[in-house]
Design a protein around this motif. Structure first.
Motif, PDB file in Angstrom:
ATOM      1  N   MET A 343       0.805  -1.223   0.000  1.00 53.20           N
ATOM      2  CA  MET A 343       0.000   0.000   0.000  1.00 53.20           C
ATOM      3  C   MET A 343       0.840   1.275   0.000  1.00 53.20           C
ATOM      4  N   SER A 344       2.156   1.157  -0.061  1.00 50.28           N
ATOM      5  CA  SER A 344       2.982   2.360  -0.140  1.00 50.28           C
ATOM      6  C   SER A 344       2.621   3.135  -1.390  1.00 50.28           C
ATOM      7  N   ASP A 345       2.746   4.442  -1.325  1.00 54.36           N
ATOM      8  CA  ASP A 345       2.381   5.291  -2.458  1.00 54.36           C
ATOM      9  C   ASP A 345       3.153   4.906  -3.716  1.00 54.36           C
ATOM     10  N   GLU A 346       4.425   4.581  -3.528  1.00 54.21           N
ATOM     11  CA  GLU A 346       5.259   4.191  -4.669  1.00 54.21           C
ATOM     12  C   GLU A 346       4.728   2.940  -5.347  1.00 54.21           C
ATOM     13  N   ASN A 347       4.332   1.951  -4.542  1.00 53.29           N
ATOM     14  CA  ASN A 347       3.873   0.694  -5.122  1.00 53.29           C
ATOM     15  C   ASN A 347       2.496   0.799  -5.767  1.00 53.29           C
ATOM     16  N   VAL A 348       1.573   1.524  -5.135  1.00 52.61           N
ATOM     17  CA  VAL A 348       0.246   1.623  -5.748  1.00 52.61           C
ATOM     18  C   VAL A 348       0.315   2.418  -7.055  1.00 52.61           C
ATOM     19  N   LYS A 349       1.183   3.397  -7.113  1.00 53.67           N
ATOM     20  CA  LYS A 349       1.342   4.151  -8.361  1.00 53.67           C
ATOM     21  C   LYS A 349       1.993   3.296  -9.440  1.00 53.67           C
ATOM     22  N   ASP A 350       2.967   2.497  -9.041  1.00 54.75           N
ATOM     23  CA  ASP A 350       3.629   1.633 -10.011  1.00 54.75           C
ATOM     24  C   ASP A 350       2.643   0.611 -10.573  1.00 54.75           C
ATOM     25  N   TYR A 351       1.822   0.042  -9.689  1.00 53.17           N
ATOM     26  CA  TYR A 351       0.818  -0.912 -10.153  1.00 53.17           C
ATOM     27  C   TYR A 351      -0.170  -0.230 -11.102  1.00 53.17           C
ATOM     28  N   SER A 352      -0.620   0.956 -10.738  1.00 53.70           N
ATOM     29  CA  SER A 352      -1.576   1.685 -11.573  1.00 53.70           C
ATOM     30  C   SER A 352      -1.005   1.955 -12.956  1.00 53.70           C
ATOM     31  N   LYS A 353       0.283   2.244 -13.001  1.00 53.42           N
ATOM     32  CA  LYS A 353       0.934   2.497 -14.287  1.00 53.42           C
ATOM     33  C   LYS A 353       1.017   1.221 -15.106  1.00 53.42           C
ATOM     34  N   GLN A 354       1.361   0.121 -14.453  1.00 51.48           N
ATOM     35  CA  GLN A 354       1.506  -1.151 -15.164  1.00 51.48           C
ATOM     36  C   GLN A 354       0.176  -1.656 -15.707  1.00 51.48           C
ATOM     37  N   GLN A 355      -0.904  -1.395 -14.979  1.00 51.32           N
ATOM     38  CA  GLN A 355      -2.201  -1.975 -15.323  1.00 51.32           C
ATOM     39  C   GLN A 355      -3.222  -0.947 -15.833  1.00 51.32           C
ATOM     40  N   SER A 356      -2.790   0.293 -16.082  1.00 49.35           N
ATOM     41  CA  SER A 356      -3.707   1.353 -16.533  1.00 49.35           C
ATOM     42  C   SER A 356      -4.913   1.436 -15.598  1.00 49.35           C
ATOM     43  N   ALA A 357      -4.625   1.594 -14.318  1.00 54.59           N
ATOM     44  CA  ALA A 357      -5.664   1.586 -13.294  1.00 54.59           C
ATOM     45  C   ALA A 357      -5.670   2.890 -12.503  1.00 54.59           C
ATOM     46  N   PHE A 358      -6.652   3.008 -11.625  1.00 47.93           N
ATOM     47  CA  PHE A 358      -6.745   4.145 -10.708  1.00 47.93           C
ATOM     48  C   PHE A 358      -6.189   3.712  -9.355  1.00 47.93           C
ATOM     49  N   SER A 359      -5.404   4.561  -8.731  1.00 48.53           N
ATOM     50  CA  SER A 359      -4.875   4.240  -7.402  1.00 48.53           C
ATOM     51  C   SER A 359      -5.958   4.472  -6.350  1.00 48.53           C
ATOM     52  N   PRO A 360      -5.837   3.874  -5.152  1.00 49.90           N
ATOM     53  CA  PRO A 360      -6.933   3.873  -4.182  1.00 49.90           C
ATOM     54  C   PRO A 360      -6.981   5.045  -3.210  1.00 49.90           C
ATOM     55  N   TYR A 361      -5.972   5.922  -3.241  1.00 46.91           N
ATOM     56  CA  TYR A 361      -5.965   7.003  -2.264  1.00 46.91           C
ATOM     57  C   TYR A 361      -6.789   8.203  -2.739  1.00 46.91           C
ATOM     58  N   LYS A 362      -7.091   9.088  -1.802  1.00 49.18           N
ATOM     59  CA  LYS A 362      -7.936  10.241  -2.120  1.00 49.18           C
ATOM     60  C   LYS A 362      -7.336  11.087  -3.241  1.00 49.18           C
ATOM     61  N   ASN A 363      -6.037  11.261  -3.206  1.00 47.15           N
ATOM     62  CA  ASN A 363      -5.368  11.981  -4.282  1.00 47.15           C
ATOM     63  C   ASN A 363      -5.092  10.977  -5.403  1.00 47.15           C
ATOM     64  N   THR A 364      -6.157  10.638  -6.131  1.00 48.89           N
ATOM     65  CA  THR A 364      -6.111   9.534  -7.095  1.00 48.89           C
ATOM     66  C   THR A 364      -5.100   9.766  -8.203  1.00 48.89           C
ATOM     67  N   TYR A 365      -4.303   8.729  -8.434  1.00 45.70           N
ATOM     68  CA  TYR A 365      -3.321   8.736  -9.516  1.00 45.70           C
ATOM     69  C   TYR A 365      -3.818   7.816 -10.613  1.00 45.70           C
ATOM     70  N   VAL A 366      -3.651   8.225 -11.874  1.00 45.12           N
ATOM     71  CA  VAL A 366      -4.053   7.372 -12.988  1.00 45.12           C
ATOM     72  C   VAL A 366      -2.824   6.846 -13.705  1.00 45.12           C
ATOM     73  N   GLY A 367      -2.883   5.554 -14.053  1.00 40.10           N
ATOM     74  CA  GLY A 367      -1.733   4.915 -14.662  1.00 40.10           C
ATOM     75  C   GLY A 367      -1.621   5.101 -16.155  1.00 40.10           C
ATOM     76  N   ASP A 368      -2.566   5.806 -16.746  1.00 38.16           N
ATOM     77  CA  ASP A 368      -2.528   6.085 -18.177  1.00 38.16           C
ATOM     78  C   ASP A 368      -3.197   7.436 -18.387  1.00 38.16           C
ATOM     79  N   GLU A 369      -2.564   8.309 -19.147  1.00 38.26           N
ATOM     80  CA  GLU A 369      -3.112   9.653 -19.323  1.00 38.26           C
ATOM     81  C   GLU A 369      -4.497   9.635 -19.967  1.00 38.26           C
ATOM     82  N   ALA A 370      -4.855   8.555 -20.648  1.00 38.33           N
ATOM     83  CA  ALA A 370      -6.184   8.447 -21.257  1.00 38.33           C
ATOM     84  C   ALA A 370      -7.283   8.504 -20.200  1.00 38.33           C
ATOM     85  N   LEU A 371      -6.946   8.127 -18.958  1.00 32.18           N
ATOM     86  CA  LEU A 371      -7.941   8.085 -17.892  1.00 32.18           C
ATOM     87  C   LEU A 371      -8.238   9.451 -17.296  1.00 32.18           C
TER      88      LEU A 371
END
Length: 430
Positions: A343-371
């Protein structure tokens, strides 16, 4: 893609409830694997991982964790048939220590049976996206609202709507950065594409499950999640809930798709990647597949509006990967260390990038700019779950939908859904 595999209600549910209270009791004496083991000061945790597309990623993270935690070993079990495998483990008293699971009715049934750790009062909840938390709670299969607790931590989100080929839109004089906000605007857009000789929507009815995407995309706004409790207690029917969406699906598929809509999912992603259509009505899970075909594809992702009130639109979103622990793990401290690592910020962002997903924290990160086109829905918490997550697996939704869009007979569709649902509920002795 989002794979749907679910567990039926009934006797199996009672078996799980009974075994939940005795998980791992016999494992130590019989020398069984799983449930965490300890040798010479080293704790071995059983990590059950359901998502095939992310198997390598989670395995790599487990090895990375072990390097900084020499007293903990992670036994990663990447399952190809997660629902069946997890059920078997639970029945045989081999509850995993750490679990990833899809946010669907299977999770909800198991959560209600008490096999997962309860995170409701955990401090991490304050940091999570409230919309994703709401979805996780709503899935718990009980009509008692006090029991709809948080039995998992949302790890990655996906969404259903439609994928835009921005180059096709621009060539047709449309703005891909400003998609329609209402149903009438959406239909007007499709009409303009059609008039210009552009295929508005790339259908893939050769794989009928893909029709469930627009079903869920539209129903997120049309039918609140709470309505499915009325379906369960018999006070409402599919005719009450799914009548409007049936009309809209018929209109889309009978008027605005390519001449041969019966292509496969694979072919549809190839067609949108090569610019043969303007819109692919699927979820964010299809974006990595499109990029494999054309890494430079100019894509956007949009919410599919269902009514003519722009303010009431909701985004269909799912907790695609949920992270939890076994309720009876004998190594809660070590299991939680691994959960916190993932659940570290680094890992959830890395996963989101690998899978084109949304991260789970309030300051949502998207793994693909299309999102970015639907990021505002995530940040505002305007999220509702996939409607098919509230329908038992044994109902052939995809087959019924295929008949609906071919014939336009919504009465038959709705009655068929209700008939199958009633049969299952009649066998449910919970």
């Amino acid at each position: 893609m989002r794979v749907k595999s679910r567990i039926n209600h009934g006797n199996w549910h009672r078996v799980i409830r009974r075994t939940a209270t005795a998980v791992c009791v016999t494992a130590m004496g019989l020398g069984m694997a799983g449930c965490g083991t300890s040798n010479a000061g080293t704790v071995t945790l059983d990590f059950f991982q359901y998502k095939a597309e992310a198997a390598d990623w989670f395995t790599a993270k487990a090895r990375e964790f072990e390097k900084t935690h020499p007293n903990i070993k992670i036994n990663v079990n990447n399952s190809s048939d997660a629902t069946t495998d997890l059920r078997t483990r639970l029945v045989k008293s081999r509850e995993p220590d750490i679990i990833t699971i899809n946010g669907d009715i299977n999770f909800g049934m198991l959560a209600e049976a008490g096999v997962f750790h309860d995170f409701t009062d955990d401090k991490i909840v304050d940091e999570l996206n409230p919309g994703m938390v709401k979805i996780a709670k709503s899935l718990v299969q009980t009509t008692d609202q006090s029991k709809k607790r948080l039995y998992t931590i949302p790890y990655a989100g996906n969404a259903s709507g439609y994928i835009i080929n921005a180059d096709v839109w621009k060539a047709a004089g449309e703005d891909p950065n400003n998609p329609p906000k209402t149903w009438d605007e959406f239909i007007s857009l499709l009409k303009r594409f059609k008039a210009k000789g552009v295929v508005p929507i790339e259908a893939s009815t050769g794989d009928p499950w893909t029709i469930q995407a627009p079903l869920s995309s539209l129903n997120s706004t049309l039918v609140p999640e709470s309505e499915y409790s009325y379906l369960k207690d018999g006070t409402k029917t599919f005719s009450d809930l799914w009548d409007p969406v049936s009309d809209k699906l018929v209109e889309i598929y009978q008027n605005y798709t390519q001449k041969n809509p019966a292509v496969t999912y694979q072919q549809a992603t190839q067609d949108i990647a090569s610019g043969k259509a303007a819109i692919l009505p699927l979820g964010t899970y299809a974006i990595p597949q499109i990029r494999l075909i054309n890494k430079n594809a100019n894509l956007r992702f949009a919410q599919m509006p269902a009514t003519n009130n722009a303010k009431e639109q909701q985004l269909t979103a799912g907790d695609d990967v949920m992270l939890t622990m076994g309720a009876h793990t004998k190594h809660e401290k070590e299991a939680r260390e691994f959960v916190d690592f993932l659940m570290s910020d680094e890992n959830v962002k890395d996963y989101s990038k690998q899978q084109s997903a949304f991260s789970p924290y309030k300051n949502t990160y998207v793994g693909d700019e299309a999102l970015n086109g639907v990021l505002s829905f995530y940040k505002a918490g305007k999220l509702t779950d996939f409607c098919d997550h509230y329908v038992p697996a044994s109902i052939n939704i995809a087959g019924f939908l295929q008949t609906l869009i071919q014939t336009g007979n919504k009465t038959k569709f709705l009655n068929s859904m209700q008939s199958e649902y009633d049969k299952i509920e009649a066998r449910n002795f919970r």
